[in-house]
Motif scaffolding. Structure first.
Motif, short mmCIF file in Angstrom:
data_model
loop_
_atom_site.label_atom_id
_atom_site.label_comp_id
_atom_site.label_asym_id
_atom_site.label_seq_id
_atom_site.Cartn_x
_atom_site.Cartn_y
_atom_site.Cartn_z
N ASN A 182 0.83 -1.20 0.00
CA ASN A 182 0.00 0.00 0.00
C ASN A 182 0.87 1.26 0.00
O ASN A 182 2.10 1.17 0.11
CB ASN A 182 -1.01 -0.01 1.16
CG ASN A 182 -0.36 0.05 2.54
OD1 ASN A 182 0.55 0.84 2.78
ND2 ASN A 182 -0.85 -0.77 3.46
N ASP A 183 0.24 2.41 -0.12
CA ASP A 183 1.03 3.64 -0.28
C ASP A 183 1.84 3.97 0.97
O ASP A 183 2.98 4.47 0.86
CB ASP A 183 0.14 4.82 -0.68
CG ASP A 183 -1.07 5.02 0.21
OD1 ASP A 183 -1.26 4.25 1.18
OD2 ASP A 183 -1.85 5.96 -0.07
N PHE A 184 1.31 3.69 2.15
CA PHE A 184 2.07 3.93 3.37
C PHE A 184 3.29 3.02 3.44
O PHE A 184 4.41 3.45 3.77
CB PHE A 184 1.18 3.73 4.60
CG PHE A 184 1.93 3.68 5.90
CD1 PHE A 184 2.68 4.76 6.33
CD2 PHE A 184 1.90 2.53 6.69
CE1 PHE A 184 3.39 4.71 7.54
CE2 PHE A 184 2.60 2.47 7.89
CZ PHE A 184 3.34 3.56 8.32
N GLU A 185 3.10 1.74 3.11
CA GLU A 185 4.23 0.80 3.12
C GLU A 185 5.28 1.20 2.09
O GLU A 185 6.49 1.09 2.35
CB GLU A 185 3.73 -0.61 2.84
CG GLU A 185 2.85 -1.18 3.94
CD GLU A 185 2.10 -2.43 3.52
OE1 GLU A 185 1.70 -3.21 4.41
OE2 GLU A 185 1.90 -2.63 2.29
N ALA A 186 4.84 1.69 0.94
CA ALA A 186 5.79 2.16 -0.08
C ALA A 186 6.57 3.35 0.44
O ALA A 186 7.78 3.48 0.18
CB ALA A 186 5.03 2.52 -1.36
#
Length: 509
Positions: free
Chosen positions: A483-487
């Motif tokens: 997801n964008d946070f993990e990225a």
């Protein structure tokens, strides 16, 4: 305006302890206290409008303010309302308790004695099923007159009322909820297919007609934004007061449309709106409004131990999971909803690296906080990208990219929230005959090839809302598995928190 009536009473009771004076509030007087767009901000937050940008607010400080007001006015003479978007913004809203993410926010609001809240668009961020569980657990009134099941009649959520009548100091206060008409572009297509909301003005007008004979004052508790509130006041002139949210507007003075007053109290639990009204002959006869900054130095009394313990409990939990220092930012990475920004460049670079794509896109409205200079923790990064939207790849032709960039230039010129931050491309544009036109476009440092197919990456929100952001429906979208946070976390660890400052989209004359 009528205020408290002085009363002189002489009484001597030998040996009896002296009681504190009772609050003196005239008949027909009501105090409405309100917040909106809390977004999970339960601790003090930076107030960038105050000198020195101090940290203010939070639930502990808010409780002190509410307690002082209730002591002064008398609790039975007050009403506490929230204008929606209690979810998504800090890790608190990602915690799952009792089968729903966001339950801790309800626990804080219960502890502070909220009387009612209206459902905001961000309550849908974790999906409709999560919201249904959450609404079912609310012990205070949940409102929205226009959120309906597919039949257009049944309330969408458990415990959802279209309106509620409170009796406050003998005044019958009808409170009607309303959720933004823009919901279709703010929730997932899957969730949207399961509901049929009514237009806000239609739903509110119906409740006004039903409640008017049985109430003394009519209040719309809305999550539609200030501009839409003004239109609602013009459409439904029988409303006496609109307590709003959605646009995060810190209204230092109330607005008025016809006989309808409109207020809103900023965002992020840093301010409290206080409305004092006198009600007579089925109308507001006197009105006073104040927006209070919840600064530490203006606090009255000691912090409530139970609320402080609740805040400490969640902070310890969150610090354990989100306290890791990922690196240092040499300078602030600021955000901008309507134009290119350092944070927008940074997150699109993160998505492009995660997806190994030629291009990456990120919507400006998804940038929820800024990376300040200094140490950067997982918590701080989560507050920038709290939605945890999965990252998808898809195909874009050179011709489609040019069309997308032309739309982006128009959004830039219009300062629209449809503006996309972009990585992997550079473009210049100008205004010709009143309309934007592209001057030059490159991808990966080479002139764009209109016939070539490029790979692109974006969050699921951009992919789902492609009509708003992209020139064409994404071709063959596929999840990256992150997801964008993990990225963002992975990119921060590997590449740091630097911005070259080199513009990607430039307007030229």
């Amino acid at each position: 305006m009528r205020w408290w009536i002085p009363v002189t009473t002489l009484a001597i009771f030998v040996g009896c302890p002296k009681k504190p004076p009772e609050p003196l509030v005239p008949p027909g007087h009501v105090t409405i206290m309100h917040t909106n767009d809390l977004h999970g901000h339960y601790l003090p937050e930076r107030a960038d409008w105050l000198p020195g940008e101090p940290e203010i607010g939070g639930f502990v400080r808010l409780e002190q303010e509410l307690r002082a007001l209730r002591t002064e006015r008398g609790r039975e003479n007050t009403l506490l309302l929230d204008g929606g978007d209690i979810l998504t913004g800090t890790p608190l809203t990602a915690l799952e308790e009792e089968g729903a993410r966001g339950t801790p926010m309800l626990r804080f609001m219960e502890a502070l004695g909220y009387d009612a809240w209206v459902v905001g668009n961000h309550e849908f961020d974790r999906g409709l099923e999560n919201l249904k569980v959450l609404a079912g657990k609310s012990t205070f009134v949940t409102l929205s007159a226009n959120l309906r099941e597919k039949d257009g009649k049944t309330p969408l959520l458990p415990n959802q009322g279209f309106s509620h009548v409170f009796t406050v100091n003998g005044v019958r206060v009808g409170v009607i909820g309303a959720t933004t008409d823009s919901l279709k572009g703010l929730v997932s297509p899957t969730d949207w297919a399961r509901m049929s909301p009514l237009p806000v003005a239609e739903a509110v007008a119906a409740e006004v007609a039903r409640l008017d004979p049985a109430t003394d004052v009519l209040v719309a508790l809305t999550h539609v934004g200030l501009d839409a509130d003004k239109k609602l006041a013009a459409s439904v002139p029988a409303l006496d007061l609109i307590v709003g949210g959605h646009s995060h507007t810190p209204m230092k003075e109330a607005a008025r449309v016809g006989d309808t007053w409109i207020v809103q109290a900023g965002s992020y639990n840093r301010q409290l709106g206080v409305v004092d009204i006198d009600v007579a002959n089925d109308a507001i006869s006197a009105f006073r409004y104040e927006l209070r900054d919840l600064t530490p130095e203006t606090a009255v009394g000691e912090p409530d131990k139970s609320v402080a313990a609740l805040a400490a409990h969640y902070k310890e939990n969150i610090d354990t999971t989100y306290g890791e220092v990922l690196g240092r930012a040499p300078a602030k990475l600021g955000k901008d909803y309507h134009h290119e920004s350092p944070l927008g460049r940074w997150i699109t670079d993160a998505l492009r690296l995660a997806a190994k794509s030629d291009l990456a896109f990120y919507n400006g409205g998804g940038l929820r906080a800024e990376i300040q200079a200094g140490e950067v923790t997982r918590r701080q990064l989560f507050e920038c990208f709290p939605f945890e939207n999965p990252v998808y790849t898809f195909s874009v032709t050179g011709e489609q990219l040019v069309a997308l960039l032309l739309r982006n230039a128009a959004a830039d010129a219009a300062e629209s929230r449809a503006y996309l931050s972009i990585s992997g491309a550079a473009w210049t544009w100008r205004v010709n005959a009143g309309a934007p036109e592209l001057v030059a476009v490159s991808v990966g440092g080479q002139p764009v090839d209109l016939a070539r197919t490029y790979t692109a990456a974006a969050s699921s929100y951009v992919v789902d809302q492609w009509e708003k952001f992209l020139a064409a429906q994404p071709v063959d979208p596929a999840p990256v598995g992150i997801n964008d946070f993990e990225a963002a976390v992975a990119f921060g660890r590997a590449q740091g928190f630097n911005d070259s400052g080199a513009r990607r989209g430039m307007r030229v004359e």
